[in-house]
Design a protein around this motif. Structure first.
Motif, mmCIF file in Angstrom:
data_model
loop_
_atom_site.group_PDB
_atom_site.id
_atom_site.type_symbol
_atom_site.label_atom_id
_atom_site.label_comp_id
_atom_site.label_asym_id
_atom_site.label_seq_id
_atom_site.Cartn_x
_atom_site.Cartn_y
_atom_site.Cartn_z
ATOM 1 N N MET A 1 -112.022 -45.366 -38.186
ATOM 2 C CA MET A 1 -112.108 -46.416 -37.077
ATOM 3 C C MET A 1 -112.146 -47.856 -37.570
ATOM 4 O O MET A 1 -111.476 -48.648 -37.324
ATOM 5 C CB MET A 1 -112.776 -46.178 -36.177
ATOM 6 N N THR A 2 -113.050 -47.855 -38.670
ATOM 7 C CA THR A 2 -113.044 -49.223 -39.337
ATOM 8 C C THR A 2 -112.131 -49.775 -39.790
ATOM 9 O O THR A 2 -111.903 -50.950 -39.742
ATOM 10 C CB THR A 2 -114.622 -49.208 -40.162
ATOM 11 N N GLU A 3 -111.523 -48.838 -40.686
ATOM 12 C CA GLU A 3 -110.199 -49.104 -41.395
ATOM 13 C C GLU A 3 -109.093 -49.791 -40.572
ATOM 14 O O GLU A 3 -108.549 -50.486 -40.814
ATOM 15 C CB GLU A 3 -109.872 -48.233 -42.383
ATOM 16 N N LEU A 4 -108.949 -48.901 -39.696
ATOM 17 C CA LEU A 4 -107.894 -49.435 -38.306
ATOM 18 C C LEU A 4 -108.161 -50.693 -37.929
ATOM 19 O O LEU A 4 -107.207 -51.335 -37.396
ATOM 20 C CB LEU A 4 -107.818 -48.360 -37.569
ATOM 21 N N LEU A 5 -109.216 -51.176 -37.712
ATOM 22 C CA LEU A 5 -109.653 -52.324 -37.239
ATOM 23 C C LEU A 5 -109.269 -53.770 -38.183
ATOM 24 O O LEU A 5 -109.147 -54.800 -37.631
ATOM 25 C CB LEU A 5 -111.150 -52.673 -37.143
ATOM 26 N N ILE A 78 -111.908 -55.088 -31.283
ATOM 27 C CA ILE A 78 -112.947 -54.341 -30.200
ATOM 28 C C ILE A 78 -112.948 -52.986 -30.935
ATOM 29 O O ILE A 78 -111.691 -52.249 -31.238
ATOM 30 C CB ILE A 78 -112.448 -54.459 -28.773
ATOM 31 N N ILE A 79 -114.028 -52.402 -31.206
ATOM 32 C CA ILE A 79 -114.099 -50.951 -31.410
ATOM 33 C C ILE A 79 -115.145 -50.271 -30.326
ATOM 34 O O ILE A 79 -115.901 -50.635 -30.202
ATOM 35 C CB ILE A 79 -114.809 -50.855 -32.847
ATOM 36 N N VAL A 80 -114.314 -48.949 -29.952
ATOM 37 C CA VAL A 80 -114.923 -48.426 -28.758
ATOM 38 C C VAL A 80 -115.332 -46.887 -29.390
ATOM 39 O O VAL A 80 -114.243 -46.323 -29.956
ATOM 40 C CB VAL A 80 -114.009 -48.158 -27.669
ATOM 41 N N THR A 81 -116.636 -46.453 -29.487
ATOM 42 C CA THR A 81 -117.013 -45.285 -30.217
ATOM 43 C C THR A 81 -117.475 -44.121 -29.306
ATOM 44 O O THR A 81 -118.137 -43.171 -29.510
ATOM 45 C CB THR A 81 -118.205 -45.671 -31.258
ATOM 46 N N ALA A 82 -116.649 -44.256 -28.409
ATOM 47 C CA ALA A 82 -116.578 -42.925 -27.295
ATOM 48 C C ALA A 82 -115.327 -42.919 -26.480
ATOM 49 O O ALA A 82 -114.591 -43.545 -26.449
ATOM 50 C CB ALA A 82 -117.686 -43.171 -26.189
ATOM 51 N N GLY A 83 -114.770 -41.466 -26.344
ATOM 52 C CA GLY A 83 -113.675 -41.322 -25.694
ATOM 53 C C GLY A 83 -113.573 -41.526 -24.263
ATOM 54 O O GLY A 83 -114.472 -41.471 -23.796
ATOM 55 N N MET A 101 -107.413 -53.299 -31.011
ATOM 56 C CA MET A 101 -108.748 -52.588 -30.527
ATOM 57 C C MET A 101 -108.376 -51.172 -30.940
ATOM 58 O O MET A 101 -107.248 -50.918 -30.796
ATOM 59 C CB MET A 101 -108.779 -52.557 -28.874
ATOM 60 N N VAL A 102 -109.456 -50.581 -31.159
ATOM 61 C CA VAL A 102 -109.497 -49.135 -31.746
ATOM 62 C C VAL A 102 -110.405 -48.346 -30.601
ATOM 63 O O VAL A 102 -111.466 -48.603 -30.502
ATOM 64 C CB VAL A 102 -110.032 -48.892 -33.308
ATOM 65 N N GLU A 112 -106.665 -39.002 -28.755
ATOM 66 C CA GLU A 112 -106.244 -39.758 -29.791
ATOM 67 C C GLU A 112 -106.653 -40.967 -29.840
ATOM 68 O O GLU A 112 -107.032 -41.794 -29.035
ATOM 69 C CB GLU A 112 -104.433 -39.897 -29.235
ATOM 70 N N MET A 113 -106.746 -41.460 -31.354
ATOM 71 C CA MET A 113 -107.036 -42.664 -31.664
ATOM 72 C C MET A 113 -105.972 -43.783 -31.341
ATOM 73 O O MET A 113 -104.930 -43.843 -31.970
ATOM 74 C CB MET A 113 -107.528 -42.838 -33.262
ATOM 75 N N TYR A 114 -106.146 -44.641 -30.438
ATOM 76 C CA TYR A 114 -105.281 -45.852 -30.109
ATOM 77 C C TYR A 114 -105.603 -46.833 -31.063
ATOM 78 O O TYR A 114 -106.874 -47.259 -30.922
ATOM 79 C CB TYR A 114 -105.132 -46.082 -28.636
ATOM 80 N N VAL A 115 -104.463 -47.550 -31.759
ATOM 81 C CA VAL A 115 -104.710 -48.781 -32.299
ATOM 82 C C VAL A 115 -104.003 -49.687 -31.389
ATOM 83 O O VAL A 115 -102.562 -49.600 -31.447
ATOM 84 C CB VAL A 115 -104.407 -48.685 -33.534
ATOM 85 N N ILE A 116 -104.719 -50.739 -30.668
ATOM 86 C CA ILE A 116 -103.938 -51.335 -29.676
ATOM 87 C C ILE A 116 -103.796 -52.711 -30.161
ATOM 88 O O ILE A 116 -104.788 -53.424 -30.491
ATOM 89 C CB ILE A 116 -104.448 -51.420 -28.231
ATOM 90 N N LYS A 117 -102.664 -53.469 -30.564
ATOM 91 C CA LYS A 117 -102.282 -54.826 -30.719
ATOM 92 C C LYS A 117 -102.116 -55.701 -29.627
ATOM 93 O O LYS A 117 -101.181 -55.405 -29.012
ATOM 94 C CB LYS A 117 -101.676 -54.925 -31.894
ATOM 95 N N LYS A 118 -102.645 -56.472 -29.274
ATOM 96 C CA LYS A 118 -102.640 -57.440 -28.200
ATOM 97 C C LYS A 118 -101.399 -58.500 -28.680
ATOM 98 O O LYS A 118 -102.124 -59.671 -29.434
ATOM 99 C CB LYS A 118 -103.492 -58.182 -27.536
ATOM 100 N N LEU A 119 -100.222 -58.283 -28.190
ATOM 101 C CA LEU A 119 -98.944 -59.238 -28.947
ATOM 102 C C LEU A 119 -99.180 -60.900 -28.243
ATOM 103 O O LEU A 119 -99.002 -61.816 -28.779
ATOM 104 C CB LEU A 119 -97.953 -58.528 -28.869
#
Length: 152
Positions: A1-5, A78-83, A101-102, A112-119
């Protein structure tokens, strides 16, 4: 998750689910300015004390994580560490344009791990890019915006 941020020096990061403080410490070591929200008061208190003793400067608050921490928004990451069954709108609203946001999204058993980029945020609905990574299992995000477990 950290890497995806994709943390960069000076990023303002909102962490939902402080837990033991490990993630907040890692984010700070990577150069982020960390704001972390924990809903369990006893865990919040012990972690706040532990991080301070170790010299970390993360800002912590005890509250419903799905509300975020509006006073310090917008956030670069933003990182959310719960489903969660969905992406909480208050968190998306606190994400800066161009931010990431991850968050694990799915049912109570698999996410599923969402990696959301706010365009961009043009009008009532932001334009997003969502990349999904499978499959994970996290503790449930407890909130009126996720699984409420009878929370008032």
């Amino acid at each position: 998750m950290t890497e995806l941020l994709e943390i960069q020096q000076g990023d303002k990061v909102l962490e939902i689910g402080t837990g033991s403080g490990y993630q907040a410490a890692i984010l700070e070591i990577l150069g982020a300015d960390v704001y972390s929200v924990e809903r369990i008061n006893q865990l919040y208190k012990s972690t706040k004390e532990r991080l301070a003793e170790l010299g970390y400067k993360a800002s912590l608050k005890c509250d419903d994580g799905c509300r975020g921490w509006k006073e310090y928004s917008p956030y670069d990451k933003i990182i959310v560490t719960a489903g969660s069954p969905k992406v909480p709108k208050p968190l998306l609203n606190q994400l800066k344009e161009g931010g990431i946001m991850v968050i694990p999204v799915g049912d109570e058993y698999t996410q599923e791990m969402y990696v959301i980029k706010k365009l961009e945020h043009d009008g009532p609905k932001p334009k997003l890019s969502i990349q999904k990574h499978r499959y994970f299992r996290f503790v449930p995000l407890i909130s009126s915006e996720a699984w409420d477990n009878g929370i008032k």
